[in-house]
Design a protein around this motif. Structure first.
Motif, PDB file in Angstrom:
ATOM      1  N   GLY A 188      46.208  41.543  43.215  1.00 58.84           N
ATOM      2  CA  GLY A 188      45.127  41.674  43.951  1.00 58.84           C
ATOM      3  C   GLY A 188      44.116  42.261  43.216  1.00 58.84           C
ATOM      4  N   SER A 189      44.388  43.387  42.349  1.00 66.23           N
ATOM      5  CA  SER A 189      43.401  44.266  41.639  1.00 66.23           C
ATOM      6  C   SER A 189      42.879  43.403  40.568  1.00 66.23           C
ATOM      7  CB  SER A 189      44.218  45.376  41.196  1.00 66.23           C
ATOM      8  OG  SER A 189      44.761  46.246  42.224  1.00 66.23           O
ATOM      9  N   GLU A 190      43.683  42.437  40.078  1.00 65.87           N
ATOM     10  CA  GLU A 190      43.041  41.519  39.014  1.00 65.87           C
ATOM     11  C   GLU A 190      41.948  40.717  39.701  1.00 65.87           C
ATOM     12  OE1 GLU A 190      45.591  40.007  35.652  1.00 65.87           O
ATOM     13  OE2 GLU A 190      47.042  41.234  36.168  1.00 65.87           O
ATOM     14  N   LEU A 191      42.526  39.848  40.691  1.00 63.13           N
ATOM     15  CA  LEU A 191      41.503  39.161  41.389  1.00 63.13           C
ATOM     16  C   LEU A 191      40.410  39.872  41.737  1.00 63.13           C
ATOM     17  CD1 LEU A 191      44.205  37.232  43.526  1.00 63.13           C
ATOM     18  CD2 LEU A 191      43.281  36.427  41.589  1.00 63.13           C
ATOM     19  N   CYS A 192      40.477  41.093  42.276  1.00 61.81           N
ATOM     20  CA  CYS A 192      39.274  41.836  42.545  1.00 61.81           C
ATOM     21  C   CYS A 192      38.464  42.661  41.580  1.00 61.81           C
ATOM     22  CB  CYS A 192      39.520  42.547  43.609  1.00 61.81           C
ATOM     23  SG  CYS A 192      40.196  41.620  45.252  1.00 61.81           S
ATOM     24  N   GLY A 193      38.963  42.521  40.087  1.00 62.58           N
ATOM     25  CA  GLY A 193      38.551  43.506  39.373  1.00 62.58           C
ATOM     26  C   GLY A 193      37.859  42.547  38.105  1.00 62.58           C
ATOM     27  N   SER A 194      37.580  43.268  37.032  1.00 64.57           N
ATOM     28  CA  SER A 194      36.977  42.632  35.954  1.00 64.57           C
ATOM     29  C   SER A 194      37.867  42.412  34.748  1.00 64.57           C
ATOM     30  CB  SER A 194      35.644  43.457  35.735  1.00 64.57           C
ATOM     31  OG  SER A 194      35.964  44.802  35.204  1.00 64.57           O
ATOM     32  N   TYR A 195      39.175  42.370  34.838  1.00 68.35           N
ATOM     33  CA  TYR A 195      39.977  42.458  33.781  1.00 68.35           C
ATOM     34  C   TYR A 195      41.322  41.305  34.388  1.00 68.35           C
ATOM     35  CZ  TYR A 195      43.482  45.116  36.354  1.00 68.35           C
ATOM     36  OH  TYR A 195      44.173  45.547  37.183  1.00 68.35           O
ATOM     37  N   SER A 196      41.810  40.777  32.996  1.00 74.19           N
ATOM     38  CA  SER A 196      43.093  39.819  33.630  1.00 74.19           C
ATOM     39  C   SER A 196      44.117  39.977  32.484  1.00 74.19           C
ATOM     40  CB  SER A 196      42.455  38.417  33.474  1.00 74.19           C
ATOM     41  OG  SER A 196      43.460  37.534  33.690  1.00 74.19           O
ATOM     42  N   ARG A 197      45.181  40.252  33.005  1.00 72.16           N
ATOM     43  CA  ARG A 197      46.524  40.470  31.960  1.00 72.16           C
ATOM     44  C   ARG A 197      47.201  39.163  31.636  1.00 72.16           C
ATOM     45  NH1 ARG A 197      49.712  45.891  33.674  1.00 72.16           N
ATOM     46  NH2 ARG A 197      49.791  45.234  35.969  1.00 72.16           N
ATOM     47  N   ASP A 198      47.710  38.899  30.306  1.00 69.45           N
ATOM     48  CA  ASP A 198      48.368  37.689  30.149  1.00 69.45           C
ATOM     49  C   ASP A 198      49.455  37.617  31.315  1.00 69.45           C
ATOM     50  OD1 ASP A 198      50.020  35.697  29.261  1.00 69.45           O
ATOM     51  OD2 ASP A 198      50.122  36.308  27.047  1.00 69.45           O
ATOM     52  N   THR A 219      42.091  40.581  28.892  1.00 67.66           N
ATOM     53  CA  THR A 219      40.727  40.216  28.840  1.00 67.66           C
ATOM     54  C   THR A 219      39.820  40.815  29.794  1.00 67.66           C
ATOM     55  OG1 THR A 219      41.314  37.552  28.402  1.00 67.66           O
ATOM     56  CG2 THR A 219      39.179  38.127  29.221  1.00 67.66           C
ATOM     57  N   TYR A 220      38.894  41.547  29.228  1.00 66.15           N
ATOM     58  CA  TYR A 220      38.100  42.249  29.877  1.00 66.15           C
ATOM     59  C   TYR A 220      36.639  42.069  30.137  1.00 66.15           C
ATOM     60  CZ  TYR A 220      41.493  45.990  28.241  1.00 66.15           C
ATOM     61  OH  TYR A 220      42.775  46.520  28.362  1.00 66.15           O
ATOM     62  N   LYS A 221      35.966  42.488  31.188  1.00 60.87           N
ATOM     63  CA  LYS A 221      34.673  42.549  31.347  1.00 60.87           C
ATOM     64  C   LYS A 221      34.395  40.893  31.799  1.00 60.87           C
ATOM     65  CE  LYS A 221      32.744  45.903  28.576  1.00 60.87           C
ATOM     66  NZ  LYS A 221      31.714  46.191  27.255  1.00 60.87           N
ATOM     67  N   ILE A 222      35.317  40.400  32.870  1.00 59.09           N
ATOM     68  CA  ILE A 222      35.153  39.201  33.459  1.00 59.09           C
ATOM     69  C   ILE A 222      34.552  39.324  34.919  1.00 59.09           C
ATOM     70  CG2 ILE A 222      36.711  38.164  31.894  1.00 59.09           C
ATOM     71  CD1 ILE A 222      38.749  38.259  34.090  1.00 59.09           C
ATOM     72  N   ALA A 223      34.014  38.246  35.521  1.00 52.92           N
ATOM     73  CA  ALA A 223      33.562  38.278  36.650  1.00 52.92           C
ATOM     74  C   ALA A 223      34.910  38.214  37.685  1.00 52.92           C
ATOM     75  CB  ALA A 223      32.741  37.137  36.861  1.00 52.92           C
ATOM     76  N   PRO A 224      34.671  38.880  38.814  1.00 52.85           N
ATOM     77  CA  PRO A 224      35.963  39.190  39.749  1.00 52.85           C
ATOM     78  C   PRO A 224      35.909  37.624  40.326  1.00 52.85           C
ATOM     79  CG  PRO A 224      34.607  40.905  40.082  1.00 52.85           C
ATOM     80  CD  PRO A 224      33.770  39.960  39.287  1.00 52.85           C
ATOM     81  N   ALA A 225      37.351  37.158  40.631  1.00 51.69           N
ATOM     82  CA  ALA A 225      37.780  35.949  41.114  1.00 51.69           C
ATOM     83  C   ALA A 225      37.642  36.055  42.755  1.00 51.69           C
ATOM     84  CB  ALA A 225      38.931  35.591  40.773  1.00 51.69           C
TER      85      ALA A 225
END
Length: 281
Positions: A64-74, A84-90
């Protein structure tokens, strides 16, 4: 029947357009539905004894923190270096909670709602995520039950609800400062900078950080830097948490300070912190 057509009734919010040309009509699970799908899987694993309840909740919080945040782990190597950093929250924490409120009699829904209740928006890295929840969660989930900080909001002079810099709050070296975590001057007056290797590893970044610290101190903020080393073990995590408690002690009720220190000295709580580090760190 041959020659007949039927439509499957899909609950609102389950699907989201894939963002392709409209004539392709391709849809994917919405972030909230993906969260619920994960809860269903973890609920089944709980039933077989493969995953305990604490781990299941923390894994959902991580997602949930990835979905609501601005980063994504492999997803294949979530604890690897590929982030991956500085992405738009999903999605947002409120969007996920609202969707789960509408769903009922679905396997994993209770687990999903429990985890979603803890979600926050705006976390920008795995390290930031791990430290935020080490602060904010209850001891049964590995947290310290510390007052929840603001996440990646401009440094404020007034109340947390206002969320905007005051016009009479000038800085010497910066036009605006956005700490990773903060408790405004109206509460604890502490700013936390989470220094990951990606953005804080060279001389320029070091100098920038020191100037930010000077600006924060100019207006009465205490600044604490958190690094990967602080989440490398339970002992190092508890040391930085104890430092935060000490810095906040004169602004918190004595009973609250005593409870925080008691939790940090509790062996059972330390075991849960080890689980939190393993999953979120």
């Amino acid at each position: 029947m041959p020659g007949s057509s039927s439509r499957l009734a899909v609950p609102a919010g389950v699907l989201r357009s894939a963002g392709l040309p409209s004539d392709l009509r391709i849809f994917a699970d919405s972030p909230a539905q993906a969260f619920l799908n994960a809860a269903e899987t973890l609920s089944r694993l709980q039933g077989t004894g493969s995953v305990d309840h604490t781990s299941a909740v923390l894994r959902l919080i991580s997602l949930g923190s990835e979905l609501c945040g601005s980063y994504s782990r492999d997803p294949l190597r979530p604890h690897g270096a590929d982030v991956t950093y500085k992405i738009a929250p999903a999605s947002s924490a409120e969007e996920i909670r609202s969707y789960l409120h509408l769903r009922d009699r679905v396997r994993g829904i209770a687990l999903a709602r429990e985890a979603a209740a803890h979600l926050t928006d705006g976390l920008a890295s795995p390290l930031e995520c791990a430290f935020y929840y080490a602060l904010a969660l209850q001891p049964r989930l590995g947290g310290a039950s510390f007052p929840k900080p603001l996440v990646n909001k401009p440094l404020v002079e007034a109340s947390p609800e206002e969320g905007a810099p005051s016009a009479d709050f000038p800085f010497t070296h910066n036009s605006r400062i956005t700490p990773d975590l903060q408790w405004p001057l109206s509460s604890l007056g502490i700013a936390v900078e989470v220094d990951g290797f990606v953005f804080h590893s060279d001389k320029q970044a070091f100098n920038t950080d020191r100037l930010r610290d000077q600006d924060c101190a100019q207006h009465g903020y205490q600044v604490i830097h958190v690094t990967h080393e602080n989440l490398a073990s339970v002992e190092s995590l508890e040391r930085i948490l104890a430092l935060l408690v000490d810095k906040a002690a004169d602004r918190l009720p004595p009973s609250r300070v005593a409870n925080l220190r008691r939790n940090l000295a509790n062996p059972k709580a330390s075991e849960r912190r080890a689980t939190l580090i393993a999953i979120l760190g």
